[in-house]
Design a protein around this motif. Structure first.
Motif, PDB file in Angstrom:
ATOM      1  N   LEU A 121       0.767  -1.106   0.008  1.00 47.46           N
ATOM      2  CA  LEU A 121      -0.169  -0.049  -0.019  1.00 47.46           C
ATOM      3  C   LEU A 121       0.860   1.383  -0.017  1.00 47.46           C
ATOM      4  N   VAL A 122       0.713   2.129  -1.013  1.00 49.96           N
ATOM      5  CA  VAL A 122       1.685   3.403  -1.099  1.00 49.96           C
ATOM      6  C   VAL A 122       0.501   4.369  -0.887  1.00 49.96           C
ATOM      7  N   GLU A 123       1.205   5.479  -0.120  1.00 45.91           N
ATOM      8  CA  GLU A 123       0.327   6.476   0.430  1.00 45.91           C
ATOM      9  C   GLU A 123      -0.085   7.245  -0.786  1.00 45.91           C
ATOM     10  N   SER A 124       0.536   7.667  -1.642  1.00 49.09           N
ATOM     11  CA  SER A 124       0.223   8.632  -2.562  1.00 49.09           C
ATOM     12  C   SER A 124      -0.878   7.862  -3.669  1.00 49.09           C
ATOM     13  N   GLU A 125      -0.543   6.771  -3.911  1.00 46.47           N
ATOM     14  CA  GLU A 125      -1.567   6.050  -4.646  1.00 46.47           C
ATOM     15  C   GLU A 125      -2.898   5.842  -4.133  1.00 46.47           C
ATOM     16  N   LEU A 126      -2.829   5.644  -2.726  1.00 45.01           N
ATOM     17  CA  LEU A 126      -4.246   5.370  -1.899  1.00 45.01           C
ATOM     18  C   LEU A 126      -4.956   7.056  -1.869  1.00 45.01           C
ATOM     19  N   ALA A 127      -4.142   7.900  -1.822  1.00 45.83           N
ATOM     20  CA  ALA A 127      -4.774   9.347  -1.774  1.00 45.83           C
ATOM     21  C   ALA A 127      -5.444   9.668  -3.040  1.00 45.83           C
ATOM     22  N   GLU A 128      -4.674   9.261  -4.415  1.00 49.01           N
ATOM     23  CA  GLU A 128      -5.361   9.433  -5.599  1.00 49.01           C
ATOM     24  C   GLU A 128      -6.253   8.562  -5.839  1.00 49.01           C
ATOM     25  N   ARG A 129      -6.467   7.556  -5.487  1.00 50.83           N
ATOM     26  CA  ARG A 129      -7.486   6.373  -5.691  1.00 50.83           C
ATOM     27  C   ARG A 129      -8.721   6.870  -4.855  1.00 50.83           C
ATOM     28  N   PHE A 130      -8.502   7.333  -3.817  1.00 51.59           N
ATOM     29  CA  PHE A 130      -9.907   7.675  -2.966  1.00 51.59           C
ATOM     30  C   PHE A 130     -10.091   9.202  -2.929  1.00 51.59           C
ATOM     31  N   GLY A 131      -9.201  10.000  -3.557  1.00 54.74           N
ATOM     32  CA  GLY A 131      -9.522  11.464  -3.506  1.00 54.74           C
ATOM     33  C   GLY A 131      -9.524  12.146  -2.147  1.00 54.74           C
ATOM     34  N   VAL A 132      -8.501  11.601  -1.494  1.00 52.43           N
ATOM     35  CA  VAL A 132      -8.510  11.995   0.073  1.00 52.43           C
ATOM     36  C   VAL A 132      -7.077  12.729   0.206  1.00 52.43           C
ATOM     37  N   SER A 133      -6.644  13.582   1.142  1.00 50.76           N
ATOM     38  CA  SER A 133      -5.375  13.836   1.187  1.00 50.76           C
ATOM     39  C   SER A 133      -4.738  13.065   1.805  1.00 50.76           C
ATOM     40  N   ILE A 184      -4.643   9.553   5.004  1.00 51.95           N
ATOM     41  CA  ILE A 184      -4.451   8.399   4.500  1.00 51.95           C
ATOM     42  C   ILE A 184      -3.054   7.855   5.374  1.00 51.95           C
ATOM     43  N   ARG A 185      -2.181   8.787   5.490  1.00 52.94           N
ATOM     44  CA  ARG A 185      -1.054   8.181   6.332  1.00 52.94           C
ATOM     45  C   ARG A 185      -1.546   7.625   7.959  1.00 52.94           C
ATOM     46  N   GLU A 186      -2.425   8.503   8.618  1.00 54.76           N
ATOM     47  CA  GLU A 186      -2.981   8.327   9.674  1.00 54.76           C
ATOM     48  C   GLU A 186      -3.678   6.914   9.730  1.00 54.76           C
ATOM     49  N   ALA A 187      -4.605   6.733   8.733  1.00 59.48           N
ATOM     50  CA  ALA A 187      -5.277   5.534   8.597  1.00 59.48           C
ATOM     51  C   ALA A 187      -4.303   4.308   8.440  1.00 59.48           C
ATOM     52  N   LEU A 188      -3.143   4.298   7.614  1.00 53.40           N
ATOM     53  CA  LEU A 188      -2.396   3.364   7.696  1.00 53.40           C
ATOM     54  C   LEU A 188      -1.586   2.896   8.872  1.00 53.40           C
ATOM     55  N   GLN A 189      -1.524   4.021   9.498  1.00 48.24           N
ATOM     56  CA  GLN A 189      -0.734   3.936  10.901  1.00 48.24           C
ATOM     57  C   GLN A 189      -1.653   2.940  11.745  1.00 48.24           C
ATOM     58  N   GLN A 227      -3.229  -2.321  14.252  1.00 47.91           N
ATOM     59  CA  GLN A 227      -4.244  -3.380  14.351  1.00 47.91           C
ATOM     60  C   GLN A 227      -3.936  -4.487  13.740  1.00 47.91           C
ATOM     61  N   SER A 228      -2.562  -4.691  13.260  1.00 43.04           N
ATOM     62  CA  SER A 228      -2.099  -5.967  12.718  1.00 43.04           C
ATOM     63  C   SER A 228      -2.500  -6.269  11.430  1.00 43.04           C
ATOM     64  N   LEU A 229      -3.500  -5.345  10.710  1.00 41.51           N
ATOM     65  CA  LEU A 229      -4.074  -5.653   9.264  1.00 41.51           C
ATOM     66  C   LEU A 229      -2.968  -5.195   8.327  1.00 41.51           C
ATOM     67  N   LEU A 230      -2.083  -4.457   8.662  1.00 44.88           N
ATOM     68  CA  LEU A 230      -1.013  -4.124   7.512  1.00 44.88           C
ATOM     69  C   LEU A 230       0.351  -4.560   8.590  1.00 44.88           C
ATOM     70  N   SER A 231       1.509  -4.852   7.880  1.00 42.08           N
ATOM     71  CA  SER A 231       2.693  -5.176   8.380  1.00 42.08           C
ATOM     72  C   SER A 231       3.729  -4.559   7.498  1.00 42.08           C
ATOM     73  N   SER A 284       8.177  -0.509   3.360  1.00 40.47           N
ATOM     74  CA  SER A 284       6.782  -0.472   2.871  1.00 40.47           C
ATOM     75  C   SER A 284       5.765  -1.022   3.876  1.00 40.47           C
ATOM     76  N   LEU A 285       4.472  -0.829   3.759  1.00 45.57           N
ATOM     77  CA  LEU A 285       3.358  -1.531   4.345  1.00 45.57           C
ATOM     78  C   LEU A 285       2.734  -2.242   3.413  1.00 45.57           C
ATOM     79  N   ILE A 286       2.505  -3.626   3.850  1.00 47.05           N
ATOM     80  CA  ILE A 286       1.820  -4.662   3.030  1.00 47.05           C
ATOM     81  C   ILE A 286       0.489  -5.024   3.873  1.00 47.05           C
ATOM     82  N   VAL A 287      -0.376  -5.698   3.007  1.00 50.13           N
ATOM     83  CA  VAL A 287      -1.533  -6.091   3.679  1.00 50.13           C
ATOM     84  C   VAL A 287      -1.085  -7.772   4.510  1.00 50.13           C
ATOM     85  N   SER A 288      -1.617  -7.607   5.604  1.00 57.16           N
ATOM     86  CA  SER A 288      -0.960  -8.656   6.452  1.00 57.16           C
ATOM     87  C   SER A 288      -1.661 -10.284   5.900  1.00 57.16           C
ATOM     88  N   SER A 289      -1.270 -11.212   6.189  1.00 54.16           N
ATOM     89  CA  SER A 289      -1.431 -12.582   5.894  1.00 54.16           C
ATOM     90  C   SER A 289      -1.574 -13.187   7.087  1.00 54.16           C
TER      91      SER A 289
END
Length: 217
Positions: free
Chosen positions: A30-42, A46-51, A56-60, A65-70
């Motif tokens: 998950l890339v901060e800039s790509e997420l911001a562009e996809r969702f139309g959010v600053s 996005i950064r705070e949501a990723l943190q 919550q261990s949904l990302l690792s 880089s941050l990736i979706v956990s498995s």
């Protein structure tokens, strides 16, 4: 509520929903800039949501880089054990506290979901809706909160057990049995029906995963 707080909440939910429906799967970066562009959010919300998702261990972390956990096999088993107990408790309490209106809604959901047979994605969404309604019918806010956490972790499963051939029909039959037990105010039957439902879902997932491993060899 301030615009910043609203954006933070929306960014978190948007990313969580994207993981839940499989837009982002375990291992995806998950890339901060790509997420911001996809969702139309600053980028700040996005950064705070990723943190928050990382906490919550949904990302690792994978390097920087941050990736979706498995979920490992052990983690998956642990998740289903907790889910079965909490869901069973919710059904037991729903049998005690559900109103006539809530029972009617649950019955209607089962009936409406018959039209979704053969569409695993749509049925998966309907399945989450059904289980959430059972949780709410327990009339126990603390249990609902814990189940929300469990179902949040379920978003890390890349596929739905409902995609396995024949599972959709049996799942709806199990839903119907759960609803009837709740309607009859039979807490033990509701508890056992929902625990059995989760057990079959877990077994179905294990069999599906095992077939996947065989195909990899």
């Amino acid at each position: 509520m301030s615009q910043t707080k609203t954006q933070n909440k929306d960014a978190y939910q948007l990313i969580l929903d994207a993981i839940d429906v499989g837009i982002y799967k375990p291992g995806d970066r998950l890339v901060e800039s790509e997420l911001a562009e996809r969702f139309g959010v600053s980028r700040t919300p996005i950064r705070e949501a990723l943190q928050r998702l990382e906490t919550q261990s949904l990302l690792s972390r994978d390097g920087r880089s941050l990736i979706v956990s498995s979920l490992s096999h052990t983690q998956l088993a642990e998740l289903y054990v907790v889910r079965a107990e909490l869901e069973g408790l919710a059904a037991r309490l729903a049998a005690r506290h559900a109103t006539e209106e809530e029972v009617k809604v649950l019955r209607a959901m089962v009936k409406e979901d018959e039209a979704l047979l053969g569409d695993p994605q749509a049925l998966s969404r309907a399945n989450r809706r059904f289980h959430k309604q059972v949780h709410l019918a327990s009339h126990n806010r603390f249990l609902v909160q814990q189940l929300d956490l469990v179902h949040r972790s379920m978003a890390l499963l890349a596929t739905s057990s409902l995609a396995v051939e024949g599972r959709d029909v049996t799942a709806l039959q199990e839903h119907s049995a759960i609803v009837e037990a709740i309607a009859n105010h039979d807490g033990d039957a509701a508890y056992n029906a929902l625990k059995a439902h989760i057990s079959v879902a877990f077994e179905t997932r294990l069999r599906s995963d095992a077939e996947g491993y065989a195909n990899e060899v």
